[in-house]
Design a protein around this motif. Structure first.
Motif, short mmCIF file in Angstrom:
data_model
loop_
_atom_site.label_atom_id
_atom_site.label_comp_id
_atom_site.label_asym_id
_atom_site.label_seq_id
_atom_site.Cartn_x
_atom_site.Cartn_y
_atom_site.Cartn_z
N ASN A 1 -1.68 25.34 -25.72
CA ASN A 1 -0.50 26.02 -25.19
C ASN A 1 -0.74 26.46 -23.75
O ASN A 1 -1.86 26.41 -23.25
CB ASN A 1 -0.14 27.24 -26.06
N SER B 1 1.68 32.06 -22.18
CA SER B 1 2.57 32.30 -23.31
C SER B 1 2.03 33.39 -24.22
O SER B 1 0.85 33.75 -24.16
CB SER B 1 2.80 31.02 -24.10
N SER C 1 11.70 37.48 -28.44
CA SER C 1 11.99 36.12 -27.97
C SER C 1 11.23 35.69 -26.73
O SER C 1 11.13 34.49 -26.45
CB SER C 1 13.50 35.99 -27.70
N ALA D 1 5.51 31.95 -34.89
CA ALA D 1 6.55 30.99 -34.50
C ALA D 1 6.09 30.14 -33.32
O ALA D 1 6.32 28.92 -33.28
CB ALA D 1 7.84 31.73 -34.15
N LYS D 2 5.44 30.76 -32.35
CA LYS D 2 4.97 30.03 -31.16
C LYS D 2 3.84 29.07 -31.52
O LYS D 2 3.77 27.95 -30.99
CB LYS D 2 4.57 31.02 -30.08
N ALA E 1 3.44 27.73 -34.47
CA ALA E 1 4.08 26.68 -35.27
C ALA E 1 4.79 25.66 -34.37
O ALA E 1 4.73 24.45 -34.61
CB ALA E 1 5.07 27.29 -36.25
N GLN E 2 5.46 26.14 -33.34
CA GLN E 2 6.15 25.24 -32.41
C GLN E 2 5.18 24.27 -31.77
O GLN E 2 5.47 23.08 -31.61
CB GLN E 2 6.88 26.06 -31.34
N LEU E 3 4.00 24.78 -31.40
CA LEU E 3 2.97 23.91 -30.82
C LEU E 3 2.47 22.91 -31.85
O LEU E 3 2.35 21.71 -31.58
CB LEU E 3 1.82 24.78 -30.30
N GLN F 1 3.89 21.74 -34.53
CA GLN F 1 4.87 20.76 -34.99
C GLN F 1 5.15 19.65 -34.00
O GLN F 1 5.92 18.73 -34.29
CB GLN F 1 6.17 21.49 -35.36
N ARG F 2 4.51 19.71 -32.85
CA ARG F 2 4.65 18.63 -31.88
C ARG F 2 3.81 17.42 -32.27
O ARG F 2 3.87 16.37 -31.66
CB ARG F 2 4.26 19.12 -30.48
N LYS G 1 6.28 28.83 -41.43
CA LYS G 1 6.88 28.33 -40.20
C LYS G 1 6.68 26.82 -40.04
O LYS G 1 7.57 26.10 -39.58
CB LYS G 1 6.27 29.04 -38.98
#
Length: 253
Positions: free
Chosen positions: A119, A123, A157, A191-192, A194-196, A198-199, A225
């Motif tokens: 990441n 962040s 957020s 969440a952050k 997980a977003q990474l 899921q790429r 997540k």
């Protein structure tokens, strides 16, 4: 022979020794990686390991690896974490490492690094963000998780730690429950991460390493997540140092 793996992280420094002497310990990195390395050197000497002797090989990794001036080899975090993760989860796995400064997702196939992601350092999806928020709420990291388990998520957020902290301060000013704020903080980091994660297409076996690795609550939220199980690891914070120790042995053959 003794094989020593040293992982100088931004928050904590981990050491694993294998061979004739076997041990593991962790120290705060503090403001100076150089001073931390000297402390590690002295601690190892107390344990009967002379890092300058011919019968000891040292691999350094992590944020401050270049500060380990007595290392025989300096190896990247990705390689060392992958090697350590392989010992913990097998030759086909994904390693999600939530560190103090960054978060890494490493895919291992047949025991080798197949792919990885990191990441942005700015962040808020890191362990340092959780530490800052825990301090803001006047609790320990474990108490933050315990409170979060009792709360209802308040949305946070912002991708920047500074702005996310401002959101938390606003919630505090509004008189919101600490449990709800804590739930929002943990949910935001999960969440952050997980977003990474899921790429990439994750394999069946996914483990969590780093300072949060033993937290069943965080892995539970992260699993939800991501949409698949993420296993906590009892000694996951040592993954990089463990991998470095194995690599010290392998490079000495």
């Amino acid at each position: 022979m003794n094989y020593v793996g040293i992982d100088i992280g931004s928050t904590a420094s981990k050491v694993v020794t294998r061979g004739e002497k076997e041990s593991a310990f962790v120290l705060p990195t503090g403001w100076s990686s150089k001073e931390t390395c000297q402390t590690i050197k002295e601690r190892l000497k107390e344990d009967g390991i002379d890092v300058l002797s011919d019968d000891t090989k040292v691999v350094a990794t992590g944020y401050g690896r270049v500060a380990v001036d007595f290392a025989d080899y300096v190896i990247t975090e990705i390689t060392c974490h992958a090697r350590g993760g392989r010992e913990m989860a097998g030759e086909n796995c994904a390693i999600i490492d939530v560190g103090g400064q960054d978060t890494k997702v490493i895919l291992v196939e047949h025991g080798m690094v197949q792919d990885f992601l990191m990441n942005d350092k700015c962040s808020a999806g890191t362990g340092k963000f959780l530490e800052i928020m825990a301090n803001r709420l006047g609790v320990t990291l474990q108490e933050l998780f315990d409170m979060a388990a009792e709360g209802t998520v308040l949305p946070i957020s912002s991708l920047c730690t500074v702005f996310a902290e401002s959101e938390v301060i606003n919630y505090i000013g509004e008189g919101r429950k600490r449990e709800d704020i804590a739930a929002g903080v943990v949910d935001s980091v999960a969440a952050k991460v997980a977003q990474l994660s899921q790429r990439k297409n994750l394999p069946e076996k996914v483990i969590l390493t780093g300072g949060l690795s033993s937290s069943e609550y965080f892995t539970k939220i992260l699993s939800e997540k991501i949409g698949q199980n993420v296993d906590p690891t009892k000694h996951g914070r040592y993954a990089g140092a463990l991998g470095a120790a194995f690599l010290a042995e392998e490079k000495s053959r």
